[in-house]
Design a protein around this motif. Sequence first.
Motif, PDB file in Angstrom:
ATOM      1  N   SER A   1       6.870   1.392  62.113  1.00  0.00           N
ATOM      2  CA  SER A   1       5.513   0.914  62.370  1.00  0.00           C
ATOM      3  C   SER A   1       5.489  -0.069  63.541  1.00  0.00           C
ATOM      4  CB  SER A   1       4.948   0.249  61.116  1.00  0.00           C
ATOM      5  OG  SER A   1       4.922   1.149  60.031  1.00  0.00           O
TER       6      SER A   1
ATOM      7  N   THR B   1       0.023  -4.500  59.748  1.00  0.00           N
ATOM      8  CA  THR B   1      -1.166  -3.842  59.201  1.00  0.00           C
ATOM      9  C   THR B   1      -2.442  -4.412  59.801  1.00  0.00           C
ATOM     10  OG1 THR B   1      -0.027  -3.414  57.105  1.00  0.00           O
ATOM     11  CG2 THR B   1      -2.427  -3.332  57.080  1.00  0.00           C
TER      12      THR B   1
ATOM     13  N   SER C   1      -0.560   2.214  59.267  1.00  0.00           N
ATOM     14  CA  SER C   1      -0.828   1.114  58.337  1.00  0.00           C
ATOM     15  C   SER C   1      -1.015   1.636  56.912  1.00  0.00           C
ATOM     16  CB  SER C   1      -2.071   0.339  58.776  1.00  0.00           C
ATOM     17  OG  SER C   1      -3.231   1.148  58.715  1.00  0.00           O
ATOM     18  N   THR C   2      -1.665   2.797  56.773  1.00  0.00           N
ATOM     19  CA  THR C   2      -1.893   3.360  55.438  1.00  0.00           C
ATOM     20  C   THR C   2      -0.585   3.793  54.796  1.00  0.00           C
ATOM     21  OG1 THR C   2      -4.067   4.140  56.165  1.00  0.00           O
ATOM     22  CG2 THR C   2      -3.208   5.057  54.121  1.00  0.00           C
TER      23      THR C   2
ATOM     24  N   VAL D   1       1.443   0.402  53.690  1.00  0.00           N
ATOM     25  CA  VAL D   1       1.032  -0.435  52.548  1.00  0.00           C
ATOM     26  C   VAL D   1      -0.037   0.212  51.674  1.00  0.00           C
ATOM     27  CG1 VAL D   1       1.578  -2.558  53.787  1.00  0.00           C
ATOM     28  CG2 VAL D   1      -0.744  -1.651  53.898  1.00  0.00           C
TER      29      VAL D   1
ATOM     30  N   GLY E   1      -3.397  -0.086  48.108  1.00  0.00           N
ATOM     31  CA  GLY E   1      -2.806  -1.038  49.026  1.00  0.00           C
ATOM     32  C   GLY E   1      -1.976  -2.074  48.284  1.00  0.00           C
TER      33      GLY E   1
END
Length: 318
Positions: free
Chosen positions: A182, A48, A235-236, A239, A169
């Motif tokens: 990812s 992230t 990243s969104t 997490v 998050g």
Amino acid sequence: MPKNSMKLVILAILSIVCILLYAFYDIKGGFDYAFPRRMLRIAAMVVTAIAIAYSTVVFQTITRNRILTPSVMGLDSMYEVVQTFIYFFAGSLSVWVLNKYLNFGAAIAVMVLFALILYRFLFRADKHPIYLLLLIGMILGTLLGSFVTFLQVLIDPVDYLSLQNRLFGNFMNVKKDLLYISVGILFIAFIYGYRIMDKLDVMSLGRENAMNLGIPYDRMVMNILILSSVLIATSTALVGPITFFGLIVANLAYQYLVTYRHSILILGASLIGIVALVGGQFLVEHIFELTTTLSVIINFIGGIYFIYLLLKESRAAG
């Protein structure tokens, strides 16, 4: 360069210390049980931090300012719109929710499309001043947020609780399958980024200068914008949204590492991000005892820092 090298070494040491501290401090319930789960969270935080730092630095290069970030311009809000639409129209038991890969792909596709629309109407040829772009970004974020809130009021309460877990998050419940995807996306981004690093340095001179030096500017901006959108979406989806994190780590890297070279800036911002996330999560779990979440702390600090940067920019312009 030697001075920046020493600064990067210091950041790397701090990152390693934070990782070791989080991985081994006060392990309870059996080492074999707790340690793999901590390492999974650390991997998610590292991915992230790198994804957000990378995407923010290159996004600020093509927009030519240090206040705009993909999140400030509403990309995080688009993630909330996608998830709310799925829950509103399909429900929490639909294949779009239960199948993490479909959900992940839908979020990335919509966020990339939204970024391309922003580029087409706002960023191209540097037509609009920074404050107009900020105003538009805030309006878009508020509009999308209000629309999402309206739909959430109509959603079934059980579905709403499930939706909220996706919209905040959270590093305590990392999606292991998505972590592998990812990492793969980040690896591809690094390969592409390594090939265009010198071009990014030239693009920071501005559109006209870059084109005069032989850079296909508009095509590069489009490619970088897609790359930035995919990284933020990744990243969104992994997490949850962390709106002001990219703003913090990118601007701290600019101030700490006084250089134009993107290879140093991206590495520095990534290491700062790792220290902030891993160290911050350590404080949340062992000092605050999970009475709050890291994303809330980051957004609070980031909001104050955002206002500071706006006032600083205003004084410099005056």
